[in-house]
Scaffold this motif. Sequence first.
Motif, PDB file in Angstrom:
ATOM      1  N   ARG A 110      26.431  26.131   0.258  1.00  0.00           N
ATOM      2  CA  ARG A 110      27.647  26.146   1.080  1.00  0.00           C
ATOM      3  C   ARG A 110      27.852  27.549   1.648  1.00  0.00           C
ATOM      4  O   ARG A 110      27.607  28.546   0.960  1.00  0.00           O
ATOM      5  N   GLU A 111      28.328  27.603   2.901  1.00  0.00           N
ATOM      6  CA  GLU A 111      28.442  28.865   3.624  1.00  0.00           C
ATOM      7  C   GLU A 111      29.128  29.977   2.817  1.00  0.00           C
ATOM      8  O   GLU A 111      28.650  31.109   2.759  1.00  0.00           O
ATOM      9  N   ALA A 112      30.236  29.644   2.145  1.00  0.00           N
ATOM     10  CA  ALA A 112      31.033  30.659   1.449  1.00  0.00           C
ATOM     11  C   ALA A 112      30.325  31.210   0.206  1.00  0.00           C
ATOM     12  O   ALA A 112      30.806  32.163  -0.411  1.00  0.00           O
ATOM     13  N   TYR A 113      29.206  30.610  -0.179  1.00  0.00           N
ATOM     14  CA  TYR A 113      28.415  31.084  -1.334  1.00  0.00           C
ATOM     15  C   TYR A 113      27.066  31.646  -0.891  1.00  0.00           C
ATOM     16  O   TYR A 113      26.552  32.585  -1.485  1.00  0.00           O
ATOM     17  N   ARG A 114      26.524  31.050   0.165  1.00  0.00           N
ATOM     18  CA  ARG A 114      25.214  31.461   0.677  1.00  0.00           C
ATOM     19  C   ARG A 114      25.223  32.936   1.083  1.00  0.00           C
ATOM     20  O   ARG A 114      24.218  33.630   0.973  1.00  0.00           O
ATOM     21  N   VAL A 115      26.396  33.421   1.506  1.00  0.00           N
ATOM     22  CA  VAL A 115      26.509  34.807   1.967  1.00  0.00           C
ATOM     23  C   VAL A 115      26.219  35.825   0.864  1.00  0.00           C
ATOM     24  O   VAL A 115      25.938  36.984   1.143  1.00  0.00           O
ATOM     25  N   TYR A 116      26.274  35.399  -0.410  1.00  0.00           N
ATOM     26  CA  TYR A 116      25.966  36.330  -1.507  1.00  0.00           C
ATOM     27  C   TYR A 116      24.463  36.509  -1.690  1.00  0.00           C
ATOM     28  O   TYR A 116      24.028  37.390  -2.411  1.00  0.00           O
ATOM     29  N   LEU A 117      23.695  35.623  -1.070  1.00  0.00           N
ATOM     30  CA  LEU A 117      22.240  35.694  -1.240  1.00  0.00           C
ATOM     31  C   LEU A 117      21.625  36.666  -0.249  1.00  0.00           C
ATOM     32  O   LEU A 117      22.277  37.157   0.663  1.00  0.00           O
ATOM     33  N   ASP A 118      20.342  36.886  -0.476  1.00  0.00           N
ATOM     34  CA  ASP A 118      19.587  37.864   0.290  1.00  0.00           C
ATOM     35  C   ASP A 118      19.185  37.279   1.634  1.00  0.00           C
ATOM     36  O   ASP A 118      18.050  36.876   1.814  1.00  0.00           O
ATOM     37  N   ASP A 119      20.118  37.198   2.574  1.00  0.00           N
ATOM     38  CA  ASP A 119      19.765  36.537   3.835  1.00  0.00           C
ATOM     39  C   ASP A 119      19.598  37.534   4.978  1.00  0.00           C
ATOM     40  O   ASP A 119      19.477  37.150   6.131  1.00  0.00           O
ATOM     41  N   GLY A 120      19.630  38.821   4.645  1.00  0.00           N
ATOM     42  CA  GLY A 120      19.425  39.855   5.668  1.00  0.00           C
ATOM     43  C   GLY A 120      20.612  40.020   6.600  1.00  0.00           C
ATOM     44  O   GLY A 120      20.581  40.829   7.517  1.00  0.00           O
ATOM     45  N   ASP A 121      21.678  39.269   6.372  1.00  0.00           N
ATOM     46  CA  ASP A 121      22.842  39.327   7.246  1.00  0.00           C
ATOM     47  C   ASP A 121      23.765  40.455   6.795  1.00  0.00           C
ATOM     48  O   ASP A 121      24.409  40.363   5.758  1.00  0.00           O
ATOM     49  N   GLU A 122      23.822  41.505   7.568  1.00  0.00           N
ATOM     50  CA  GLU A 122      24.648  42.651   7.160  1.00  0.00           C
ATOM     51  C   GLU A 122      26.042  42.601   7.766  1.00  0.00           C
ATOM     52  O   GLU A 122      26.825  43.526   7.637  1.00  0.00           O
ATOM     53  N   THR A 123      26.368  41.499   8.425  1.00  0.00           N
ATOM     54  CA  THR A 123      27.714  41.354   8.957  1.00  0.00           C
ATOM     55  C   THR A 123      28.552  40.594   7.922  1.00  0.00           C
ATOM     56  O   THR A 123      28.066  40.280   6.842  1.00  0.00           O
ATOM     57  N   GLY A 124      29.773  40.292   8.268  1.00  0.00           N
ATOM     58  CA  GLY A 124      30.579  39.436   7.389  1.00  0.00           C
ATOM     59  C   GLY A 124      31.527  40.225   6.508  1.00  0.00           C
ATOM     60  O   GLY A 124      31.705  41.428   6.654  1.00  0.00           O
ATOM     61  N   ASP A 125      32.111  39.505   5.575  1.00  0.00           N
ATOM     62  CA  ASP A 125      33.165  39.996   4.699  1.00  0.00           C
ATOM     63  C   ASP A 125      32.744  41.251   3.913  1.00  0.00           C
ATOM     64  O   ASP A 125      31.704  41.265   3.272  1.00  0.00           O
ATOM     65  N   GLU A 126      33.597  42.287   3.956  1.00  0.00           N
ATOM     66  CA  GLU A 126      33.259  43.541   3.267  1.00  0.00           C
ATOM     67  C   GLU A 126      33.159  43.337   1.747  1.00  0.00           C
ATOM     68  O   GLU A 126      32.319  43.944   1.084  1.00  0.00           O
ATOM     69  N   HIS A 127      33.989  42.464   1.165  1.00  0.00           N
ATOM     70  CA  HIS A 127      33.928  42.232  -0.292  1.00  0.00           C
ATOM     71  C   HIS A 127      32.584  41.629  -0.675  1.00  0.00           C
ATOM     72  O   HIS A 127      32.000  41.986  -1.692  1.00  0.00           O
ATOM     73  N   VAL A 128      32.095  40.719   0.162  1.00  0.00           N
ATOM     74  CA  VAL A 128      30.807  40.078  -0.115  1.00  0.00           C
ATOM     75  C   VAL A 128      29.686  41.103   0.018  1.00  0.00           C
ATOM     76  O   VAL A 128      28.786  41.183  -0.812  1.00  0.00           O
ATOM     77  N   ARG A 129      29.770  41.934   1.072  1.00  0.00           N
ATOM     78  CA  ARG A 129      28.724  42.946   1.270  1.00  0.00           C
ATOM     79  C   ARG A 129      28.687  43.926   0.109  1.00  0.00           C
ATOM     80  O   ARG A 129      27.637  44.359  -0.324  1.00  0.00           O
ATOM     81  N   GLU A 130      29.880  44.274  -0.419  1.00  0.00           N
ATOM     82  CA  GLU A 130      29.934  45.190  -1.560  1.00  0.00           C
ATOM     83  C   GLU A 130      29.280  44.544  -2.799  1.00  0.00           C
ATOM     84  O   GLU A 130      28.576  45.209  -3.558  1.00  0.00           O
ATOM     85  N   GLN A 131      29.493  43.248  -2.980  1.00  0.00           N
ATOM     86  CA  GLN A 131      28.840  42.561  -4.104  1.00  0.00           C
ATOM     87  C   GLN A 131      27.319  42.577  -3.934  1.00  0.00           C
ATOM     88  O   GLN A 131      26.581  42.796  -4.894  1.00  0.00           O
ATOM     89  N   ARG A 132      26.862  42.370  -2.722  1.00  0.00           N
ATOM     90  CA  ARG A 132      25.398  42.397  -2.488  1.00  0.00           C
ATOM     91  C   ARG A 132      24.840  43.796  -2.712  1.00  0.00           C
ATOM     92  O   ARG A 132      23.748  43.965  -3.247  1.00  0.00           O
ATOM     93  N   ARG A 133      25.627  44.815  -2.287  1.00  0.00           N
ATOM     94  CA  ARG A 133      25.170  46.196  -2.526  1.00  0.00           C
ATOM     95  C   ARG A 133      25.081  46.463  -4.025  1.00  0.00           C
ATOM     96  O   ARG A 133      24.132  47.055  -4.509  1.00  0.00           O
ATOM     97  N   TRP A 134      26.078  46.000  -4.786  1.00  0.00           N
ATOM     98  CA  TRP A 134      26.053  46.201  -6.249  1.00  0.00           C
ATOM     99  C   TRP A 134      24.835  45.497  -6.858  1.00  0.00           C
ATOM    100  O   TRP A 134      24.134  46.072  -7.700  1.00  0.00           O
ATOM    101  N   LEU A 135      24.573  44.277  -6.390  1.00  0.00           N
ATOM    102  CA  LEU A 135      23.431  43.531  -6.939  1.00  0.00           C
ATOM    103  C   LEU A 135      22.127  44.311  -6.783  1.00  0.00           C
ATOM    104  O   LEU A 135      21.267  44.295  -7.644  1.00  0.00           O
ATOM    105  N   ARG A 136      22.006  45.021  -5.656  1.00  0.00           N
ATOM    106  CA  ARG A 136      20.739  45.716  -5.348  1.00  0.00           C
ATOM    107  C   ARG A 136      20.716  47.172  -5.799  1.00  0.00           C
ATOM    108  O   ARG A 136      19.730  47.857  -5.593  1.00  0.00           O
ATOM    109  N   ARG A 137      21.817  47.652  -6.399  1.00  0.00           N
ATOM    110  CA  ARG A 137      21.906  49.086  -6.749  1.00  0.00           C
ATOM    111  C   ARG A 137      21.342  49.335  -8.151  1.00  0.00           C
ATOM    112  O   ARG A 137      22.030  49.101  -9.146  1.00  0.00           O
ATOM    113  N   PHE A 138      20.098  49.797  -8.246  1.00  0.00           N
ATOM    114  CA  PHE A 138      19.468  50.058  -9.557  1.00  0.00           C
ATOM    115  C   PHE A 138      19.229  51.536  -9.764  1.00  0.00           C
ATOM    116  O   PHE A 138      19.174  52.277  -8.809  1.00  0.00           O
TER     117      PHE A 138
END
Length: 231
Positions: free
Chosen positions: A203-231
């Motif tokens: 579903r769209e509202a969940y797919r955005v958390y995955l690695d889809d290369g889409d750097e646009t969209g909700d800032e909260h979601v982007r921050e979660q993706r950045r955290w996921l990838r921050r090692f």
Amino acid sequence: MRPDGPRDPVAGPDSGPEPPFPIRLEGPVIKGFGRGSKEMDWLLGIPTANIPPDGLDQYPDLQTGVYYGVVALDPARFIYNKDESTAQIADNNSDGSQGTASTKPATILPAVLSIGYNPFYKNTVRSVEIHIMPPLSSSSPTTISNSSSGQKVSFYKLPDFYSTRLHLLILGYIRPEYDYVSLEALIEDIRVDCEVARKSLQREAYRVYLDDGDETGDEHVREQRRWLRRF
Ligand SMILES: Cc1cc2nc3c(=O)[nH]c(=O)nc-3n(C[C@H](O)[C@H](O)[C@H](O)COP(=O)(O)O)c2cc1C
Ligand SMILES: Nc1ncnc2c1ncn2[C@@H]1O[C@H](COP(=O)(O)OP(=O)(O)O)[C@@H](O)[C@H]1O
Ligand SMILES: [Mg+2]
């Protein structure tokens, strides 16, 4: 025991994760009881990456059960090839530097997990066990056309990545943990969990958390993706 009856194909609201989700957990992949992945018939055939449950102390009200979400593994150790849905483990050099380590950002993958005491096995300590699934763009190994056909399902299997750091974002709740009449019944319910997790994440509202290369969209979601990838 598991109640009889059909299961819902998706879990959680279509509009996206609602509090307390998303929940962040992280840790190194540790050894569990070794029941998950081995090939013998009397074992599950479903590998689960176990992480320490300490991070759950922040969520004392979180119930035990089955959840879905997304994960990332430290790309210095775990090199994922998205085109082939395969992975390679980097061998570290004797001086401690990384040999074949990737410089690419971590891939974010779909996951289904169990938090609790595995009533079928009657564990006395709580575990967090994550089964990682292939990207949504690949076909699902757990889809079968007719579940009563006796067709054997094979779950997604990667090379072992023990001790690799893992970031998990839990996005929704699927069901409570149950005891089962047989190992086959437990495996079939976990197969359905994989399908429910996958459909829920499509579903769209969940797919955005995955690695889809889409750097646009909700800032909260982007921050979660950045955290996921921050090692
Ligand atoms: C999606 C999912 C759902 C699960 N549901 C249950 C359950 O309802 N009851 C149960 O006893 N164990 C459940 N399990 C846990 C399995 O029994 C567990 O993965 C197995 O014991 C392997 O443990 P190990 O990692 O310590 O080897 C579930 C695991 C997954 C990945
Ligand atoms: N799809 C996958 N999801 C999670 N872990 C996987 C997967 N494929 C391979 N593994 C590996 O298998 C291990 C888990 O196997 P399992 O039988 O559950 O053993 P354990 O009891 O030690 O957790 C993980 O720690 C990981 O290294
Ligand atoms: Mg495991």
